[in-house]
Design an enzyme around this catalytic site. Structure first.
Site, PDB file in Angstrom:
ATOM      1  N   HIS A  90      47.067  12.765  35.981  1.00  0.00           N
ATOM      2  CA  HIS A  90      46.115  12.225  36.958  1.00  0.00           C
ATOM      3  C   HIS A  90      44.669  12.557  36.589  1.00  0.00           C
ATOM      4  O   HIS A  90      44.357  13.681  36.229  1.00  0.00           O
ATOM      5  CB  HIS A  90      46.424  12.786  38.343  1.00  0.00           C
ATOM      6  CG  HIS A  90      45.934  11.909  39.453  1.00  0.00           C
ATOM      7  ND1 HIS A  90      44.597  11.783  39.767  1.00  0.00           N
ATOM      8  CD2 HIS A  90      46.602  11.107  40.315  1.00  0.00           C
ATOM      9  CE1 HIS A  90      44.468  10.943  40.781  1.00  0.00           C
ATOM     10  NE2 HIS A  90      45.663  10.516  41.126  1.00  0.00           N
ATOM     11  N   ALA A 137      35.517  25.122  37.944  1.00  0.00           N
ATOM     12  CA  ALA A 137      36.016  24.351  39.093  1.00  0.00           C
ATOM     13  C   ALA A 137      35.466  22.937  39.138  1.00  0.00           C
ATOM     14  O   ALA A 137      35.858  22.156  40.017  1.00  0.00           O
ATOM     15  CB  ALA A 137      35.682  25.082  40.399  1.00  0.00           C
TER      16      ALA A 137
END
Length: 316
Positions: free
Chosen positions: A82, A172
């Site tokens: 994904h 992140a």
């Protein structure tokens, strides 16, 4: 007047480590918030959580989850099928009852500001919360994924986040925070056919290619099986049953055959209406082990899940 209810369906870029995902879900336990669903997908390396409740409480739960994901997920070593730009990749707010899409967009703006202030994770706003027309579509925001976006930011200021500096969080990435109506994440495996066929079918389906309104699709390989992975963004205009029928038709065109279906997250009851009274529609009949009490949104609102603790692992 009845209390407003908003749903949030954050997607995290970790679908293999139960401990990590459980910790993120636990961080979302806030008074006034119900846990409706959570699932992990190892092949996509992605997890999806659904919560609902009072708007401010749901926003706080989502903010805390982004912070916990930033602590636990390192995108520099993360890989999966994904596309993603962040540890907490997307954080959409969805109005459920007594709440408007405009209010959900304002809630997204509040959550995005807190995500940047508390954790230093840059934020892009998308769909109804978008502040620029070129960021309405999530696929435009996520173009190039984490690695490509890192490169683009150095050379192209137009790709800078809506909140944050001109660079991503080192591990992140960034979070796409938005507001939208109900979205149904629905996949169909090919019982016969390869990745080339899945990609061709997805191309024919996609609204951006002149296919079906409100349908986003891509062909991927999941555990060695070709899959047409889809997001249906307006099931009232384009019912899932029509999408299923179109995939079955297109498989024949591309010398393939449709197999089992897969539903990620929850589905509104209105999307489950069958042309045959009292029966589940065909597309849901072909989702193995589909359980209305577990997968239909309204049922989960009445009977939410227990929050996980140290002794609980997800049933995936």
């Amino acid at each position: 007047m009845a209390e407003p209810i908003v749903e949030c369906v954050p997607n995290f870029s970790e679908g293999r480590d139960k401990r990590v995902v459980r910790e993120i879900v636990r961080a979302m336990q806030v008074y006034g918030v119900s846990l409706l669903d959570w699932s992990m997908d190892a092949a996509h390396n992605r997890s999806v959580v659904t919560i609902a409740g009072a708007p401010d409480a749901v926003a706080e739960a989502a903010i805390r989850a982004v912070g916990r994901a930033a602590q636990l997920i390192d995108l520099t070593g993360q890989h999966g099928v994904h596309p993603r730009i962040g540890a907490a990749d997307v954080v959409p707010f969805v109005p459920v009852a007594n709440y408007t899409l405009g209010q959900a967009a304002a809630l997204a703006h509040h959550a995005g500001l807190e995500i940047w202030r508390r954790f230093g994770v840059p934020v892009y706003f998308y769909e109804a919360a978008a502040r620029r027309p070129d960021r309405v579509r999530l696929e435009d925001v996520r173009r190039g994924q984490f690695e490509g976006l890192q490169r683009d930011l150095r050379a192209d200021s137009s790709r800078h986040p809506d909140l944050g500096s001109g660079e991503l969080h080192s591990t992140a990435g960034a979070s796409a925070v938005g507001a939208r109506q109900f979205l149904i994440a629905y996949n169909i495996y090919l019982a016969k056919g390869d990745l080339h066929a899945a990609r061709a079918i997805a191309k024919d389906l996609r609204a951006s290619n002149g296919g079906m309104f409100g349908v986003k699709a891509m062909g991927v390989l999941v555990d060695g099986r070709a899959q047409v992975s889809m997001n249906i963004t307006d099931f009232r205009v384009t019912p899932v049953s029509q999408v299923h029928a179109a995939v079955c038709r297109l498989t024949r065109t591309h010398a393939a055959e449709a197999g089992d279906g897969e539903l990620i997250g929850l589905v509104p009851e209105a999307a489950c209406v069958s042309e045959v009274g009292g029966e589940l529609p065909l597309w849901l009949q072909q989702v193995p082990d589909f359980s209305p009490k577990d997968k239909i949104l309204e049922h989960r609102l009445d009977l939410p899940m227990d929050w996980p603790d140290d002794s609980v692992t997800p049933d995936v």
